[in-house]
Design a protein around this motif. Structure first.
Motif, PDB file in Angstrom:
ATOM      1  N   ARG A 124       3.109  -5.735 -15.303  1.00  0.00           N
ATOM      2  CA  ARG A 124       4.397  -6.297 -15.694  1.00  0.00           C
ATOM      3  C   ARG A 124       5.389  -5.221 -16.099  1.00  0.00           C
ATOM      4  O   ARG A 124       6.589  -5.322 -15.814  1.00  0.00           O
ATOM      5  N   ASN A 125       4.910  -4.171 -16.771  1.00  0.00           N
ATOM      6  CA  ASN A 125       5.851  -3.135 -17.207  1.00  0.00           C
ATOM      7  C   ASN A 125       6.475  -2.403 -16.020  1.00  0.00           C
ATOM      8  O   ASN A 125       7.602  -1.910 -16.101  1.00  0.00           O
ATOM      9  N   ALA A 126       5.758  -2.336 -14.875  1.00  0.00           N
ATOM     10  CA  ALA A 126       6.327  -1.714 -13.676  1.00  0.00           C
ATOM     11  C   ALA A 126       7.485  -2.552 -13.151  1.00  0.00           C
ATOM     12  O   ALA A 126       8.541  -2.018 -12.774  1.00  0.00           O
ATOM     13  N   VAL A 127       7.312  -3.874 -13.121  1.00  0.00           N
ATOM     14  CA  VAL A 127       8.391  -4.766 -12.697  1.00  0.00           C
ATOM     15  C   VAL A 127       9.554  -4.684 -13.670  1.00  0.00           C
ATOM     16  O   VAL A 127      10.726  -4.654 -13.270  1.00  0.00           O
ATOM     17  N   SER A 128       9.250  -4.628 -14.953  1.00  0.00           N
ATOM     18  CA  SER A 128      10.296  -4.569 -15.979  1.00  0.00           C
ATOM     19  C   SER A 128      11.161  -3.315 -15.819  1.00  0.00           C
ATOM     20  O   SER A 128      12.398  -3.379 -15.879  1.00  0.00           O
ATOM     21  N   LEU A 129      10.527  -2.167 -15.579  1.00  0.00           N
ATOM     22  CA  LEU A 129      11.275  -0.914 -15.406  1.00  0.00           C
ATOM     23  C   LEU A 129      12.173  -0.964 -14.171  1.00  0.00           C
ATOM     24  O   LEU A 129      13.346  -0.568 -14.217  1.00  0.00           O
ATOM     25  N   VAL A 130      11.629  -1.473 -13.060  1.00  0.00           N
ATOM     26  CA  VAL A 130      12.397  -1.531 -11.826  1.00  0.00           C
ATOM     27  C   VAL A 130      13.530  -2.551 -11.944  1.00  0.00           C
ATOM     28  O   VAL A 130      14.659  -2.302 -11.521  1.00  0.00           O
ATOM     29  N   ALA A 131      13.229  -3.719 -12.523  1.00  0.00           N
ATOM     30  CA  ALA A 131      14.261  -4.741 -12.685  1.00  0.00           C
ATOM     31  C   ALA A 131      15.396  -4.229 -13.568  1.00  0.00           C
ATOM     32  O   ALA A 131      16.569  -4.501 -13.306  1.00  0.00           O
ATOM     33  N   HIS A 132      15.045  -3.482 -14.599  1.00  0.00           N
ATOM     34  CA  HIS A 132      16.069  -2.908 -15.479  1.00  0.00           C
ATOM     35  C   HIS A 132      16.954  -1.927 -14.713  1.00  0.00           C
ATOM     36  O   HIS A 132      18.182  -1.923 -14.869  1.00  0.00           O
ATOM     37  N   ALA A 133      16.336  -1.111 -13.854  1.00  0.00           N
ATOM     38  CA  ALA A 133      17.108  -0.156 -13.060  1.00  0.00           C
ATOM     39  C   ALA A 133      18.031  -0.878 -12.075  1.00  0.00           C
ATOM     40  O   ALA A 133      19.193  -0.488 -11.887  1.00  0.00           O
ATOM     41  N   LEU A 134      17.537  -1.935 -11.443  1.00  0.00           N
ATOM     42  CA  LEU A 134      18.365  -2.700 -10.508  1.00  0.00           C
ATOM     43  C   LEU A 134      19.506  -3.407 -11.234  1.00  0.00           C
ATOM     44  O   LEU A 134      20.610  -3.537 -10.694  1.00  0.00           O
ATOM     45  N   GLN A 135      19.242  -3.838 -12.449  1.00  0.00           N
ATOM     46  CA  GLN A 135      20.309  -4.474 -13.223  1.00  0.00           C
ATOM     47  C   GLN A 135      21.379  -3.454 -13.614  1.00  0.00           C
ATOM     48  O   GLN A 135      22.578  -3.732 -13.516  1.00  0.00           O
ATOM     49  N   ARG A 136      20.953  -2.277 -14.028  1.00  0.00           N
ATOM     50  CA  ARG A 136      21.926  -1.218 -14.362  1.00  0.00           C
ATOM     51  C   ARG A 136      22.789  -0.863 -13.161  1.00  0.00           C
ATOM     52  O   ARG A 136      23.967  -0.530 -13.312  1.00  0.00           O
ATOM     53  N   GLN A 164       9.448 -12.168 -15.030  1.00  0.00           N
ATOM     54  CA  GLN A 164       8.899 -10.881 -14.608  1.00  0.00           C
ATOM     55  C   GLN A 164       7.375 -10.949 -14.514  1.00  0.00           C
ATOM     56  O   GLN A 164       6.772 -10.286 -13.668  1.00  0.00           O
ATOM     57  N   GLU A 165       6.775 -11.761 -15.349  1.00  0.00           N
ATOM     58  CA  GLU A 165       5.320 -11.916 -15.297  1.00  0.00           C
ATOM     59  C   GLU A 165       4.882 -12.529 -13.963  1.00  0.00           C
ATOM     60  O   GLU A 165       3.906 -12.087 -13.350  1.00  0.00           O
ATOM     61  N   THR A 166       5.632 -13.546 -13.492  1.00  0.00           N
ATOM     62  CA  THR A 166       5.327 -14.164 -12.198  1.00  0.00           C
ATOM     63  C   THR A 166       5.494 -13.154 -11.070  1.00  0.00           C
ATOM     64  O   THR A 166       4.650 -13.058 -10.170  1.00  0.00           O
ATOM     65  N   LEU A 167       6.585 -12.405 -11.119  1.00  0.00           N
ATOM     66  CA  LEU A 167       6.825 -11.386 -10.101  1.00  0.00           C
ATOM     67  C   LEU A 167       5.687 -10.367 -10.068  1.00  0.00           C
ATOM     68  O   LEU A 167       5.214  -9.985  -8.993  1.00  0.00           O
ATOM     69  N   ALA A 168       5.281  -9.919 -11.219  1.00  0.00           N
ATOM     70  CA  ALA A 168       4.196  -8.931 -11.290  1.00  0.00           C
ATOM     71  C   ALA A 168       2.920  -9.491 -10.681  1.00  0.00           C
ATOM     72  O   ALA A 168       2.212  -8.799  -9.934  1.00  0.00           O
ATOM     73  N   GLN A 169       2.618 -10.744 -10.985  1.00  0.00           N
ATOM     74  CA  GLN A 169       1.417 -11.366 -10.441  1.00  0.00           C
ATOM     75  C   GLN A 169       1.506 -11.487  -8.929  1.00  0.00           C
ATOM     76  O   GLN A 169       0.550 -11.194  -8.212  1.00  0.00           O
ATOM     77  N   MET A 170       2.670 -11.921  -8.415  1.00  0.00           N
ATOM     78  CA  MET A 170       2.843 -12.081  -6.976  1.00  0.00           C
ATOM     79  C   MET A 170       2.695 -10.756  -6.246  1.00  0.00           C
ATOM     80  O   MET A 170       2.144 -10.675  -5.147  1.00  0.00           O
ATOM     81  N   MET A 171       3.200  -9.677  -6.866  1.00  0.00           N
ATOM     82  CA  MET A 171       3.213  -8.370  -6.213  1.00  0.00           C
ATOM     83  C   MET A 171       1.957  -7.549  -6.485  1.00  0.00           C
ATOM     84  O   MET A 171       1.745  -6.512  -5.857  1.00  0.00           O
ATOM     85  N   GLY A 172       1.133  -8.013  -7.422  1.00  0.00           N
ATOM     86  CA  GLY A 172      -0.086  -7.279  -7.727  1.00  0.00           C
ATOM     87  C   GLY A 172       0.153  -5.977  -8.461  1.00  0.00           C
ATOM     88  O   GLY A 172      -0.562  -4.995  -8.244  1.00  0.00           O
ATOM     89  N   VAL A 173       1.163  -5.976  -9.358  1.00  0.00           N
ATOM     90  CA  VAL A 173       1.449  -4.773 -10.145  1.00  0.00           C
ATOM     91  C   VAL A 173       1.505  -5.159 -11.621  1.00  0.00           C
ATOM     92  O   VAL A 173       1.517  -6.335 -11.979  1.00  0.00           O
ATOM     93  N   THR A 211       0.815  -1.216   0.000  1.00  0.00           N
ATOM     94  CA  THR A 211       0.000   0.000   0.000  1.00  0.00           C
ATOM     95  C   THR A 211       0.845   1.262   0.000  1.00  0.00           C
ATOM     96  O   THR A 211       0.510   2.250  -0.676  1.00  0.00           O
ATOM     97  N   LEU A 212       1.972   1.227   0.735  1.00  0.00           N
ATOM     98  CA  LEU A 212       2.707   2.461   1.010  1.00  0.00           C
ATOM     99  C   LEU A 212       4.017   2.635   0.250  1.00  0.00           C
ATOM    100  O   LEU A 212       4.458   3.776   0.064  1.00  0.00           O
ATOM    101  N   HIS A 213       4.630   1.562  -0.181  1.00  0.00           N
ATOM    102  CA  HIS A 213       6.007   1.670  -0.655  1.00  0.00           C
ATOM    103  C   HIS A 213       6.125   1.514  -2.171  1.00  0.00           C
ATOM    104  O   HIS A 213       5.287   0.861  -2.795  1.00  0.00           O
ATOM    105  N   PRO A 214       7.160   2.121  -2.754  1.00  0.00           N
ATOM    106  CA  PRO A 214       7.337   2.056  -4.207  1.00  0.00           C
ATOM    107  C   PRO A 214       7.696   0.640  -4.661  1.00  0.00           C
ATOM    108  O   PRO A 214       8.167  -0.191  -3.878  1.00  0.00           O
ATOM    109  N   VAL A 215       7.484   0.393  -5.953  1.00  0.00           N
ATOM    110  CA  VAL A 215       7.695  -0.947  -6.506  1.00  0.00           C
ATOM    111  C   VAL A 215       9.138  -1.405  -6.300  1.00  0.00           C
ATOM    112  O   VAL A 215       9.386  -2.585  -6.030  1.00  0.00           O
ATOM    113  N   GLU A 216      10.104  -0.506  -6.416  1.00  0.00           N
ATOM    114  CA  GLU A 216      11.505  -0.881  -6.262  1.00  0.00           C
ATOM    115  C   GLU A 216      11.774  -1.499  -4.893  1.00  0.00           C
ATOM    116  O   GLU A 216      12.393  -2.561  -4.778  1.00  0.00           O
ATOM    117  N   ALA A 217      11.282  -0.857  -3.824  1.00  0.00           N
ATOM    118  CA  ALA A 217      11.487  -1.372  -2.473  1.00  0.00           C
ATOM    119  C   ALA A 217      10.735  -2.675  -2.272  1.00  0.00           C
ATOM    120  O   ALA A 217      11.223  -3.602  -1.615  1.00  0.00           O
TER     121      ALA A 217
END
Length: 236
Positions: free
Chosen positions: A182-194, A171-180, A143-149
């Motif tokens: 897929r493109n939100a997970v993709s953007l964050v995962a890309h940033a963490l990889q960079r 990433q599709e599984t992650l998105a489903q588990m987190m309730g967000v 509810t409170l925290h950004p997708v990255e955290a």
């Protein structure tokens, strides 16, 4: 300390000899095959499970057909213990997320052991309290925290249960588990990889800098871990 002759599940390891002897003749080892449904909401249970490794996702379904994870269980707990003590009807879905093995126990044997031992019954209840606390922390976090955290917290929990830095995840599984989305997970995962924190390829995510991942996570990860340890009398 690992109790020899017992399955590598923390709950089973913590039982005294008399309580473990109540369970020992009835425990069977089963394979946890990915995507296997161990329990289904509103359906009568047949077994409880004590995972040895791997991970089981506890999910709830929405009327729109979506599912979202409320907690993840592994070798540190029991699957469906609370429902088995109550009416024997699963309150949520339990689906194998990471493959592994588990000790399975039929519901009548589980209930007989709980009726025969107050300490065992109390331990099951404390594990259910710990599971509820994790679910509440997850709700607060989502509810409170950004997708990255949130993603960092989720990966840390998965790492704790699997002891693997490479996790079989899309990433599709992650998105489903987190309730967000897929493109939100993709953007964050890309940033963490960079940033050199993770490396992802098709079907798997590798944690390359565990300390940086911990720094990226919100306080929900450590709060849930501390509360779990307190409830079960474990080292912090």
């Amino acid at each position: 300390m690992i109790a020899s002759g017992r399955p590598p599940n923390q709950m089973l390891q913590s039982l005294d000899a008399a309580d473990f002897d109540l369970l020992r003749p009835h425990l069977i080892t089963v394979e946890l095959v990915r995507e296997t449904v161990l329990s289904e909401a509103d359906v009568a249970l047949r077994h409880v499970y004590f995972p040895h490794d791997g991970a089981v996702s506890i999910t709830v379904g929405l009327s729109e057909g979506q599912t979202i994870e409320v907690a993840m269980i592994g070798r540190d707990s029991i699957v469906a213990g609370g429902a088995a003590l109550a009416d024997g009807i699963a309150a949520s879905n339990a689906v194998v997320l990471f493959p592994g093995t588990a000790s399975a126990l039929e519901i009548p044997a589980f209930r007989n052991a709980a009726a025969a031992s107050v300490p065992f019954r109390g331990l099951v209840i404390r594990h259910e309290q710990a599971l509820l606390a994790r679910a509440q922390q997850s709700l607060l976090c989502n509810t409170l925290h950004p997708v990255e955290a949130r993603l960092a917290r989720w990966l840390l929990r998965a790492h704790d249960l699997s002891d693997r830095k490479t996790l079989p995840l899309t990433q599709e599984t992650l998105a489903q588990m987190m309730g967000v989305r897929r493109n939100a997970v993709s953007l964050v995962a890309h940033a963490l990889q960079r940033a050199g924190i993770i490396h992802y390829s098709r079907g798997q995510i590798e944690i390359t800098d565990l300390r940086a991942l911990q720094a990226t996570s919100c306080d929900c990860y450590s709060a849930a871990k501390t509360h779990h340890a307190r409830l079960l009398g474990l080292p912090p």
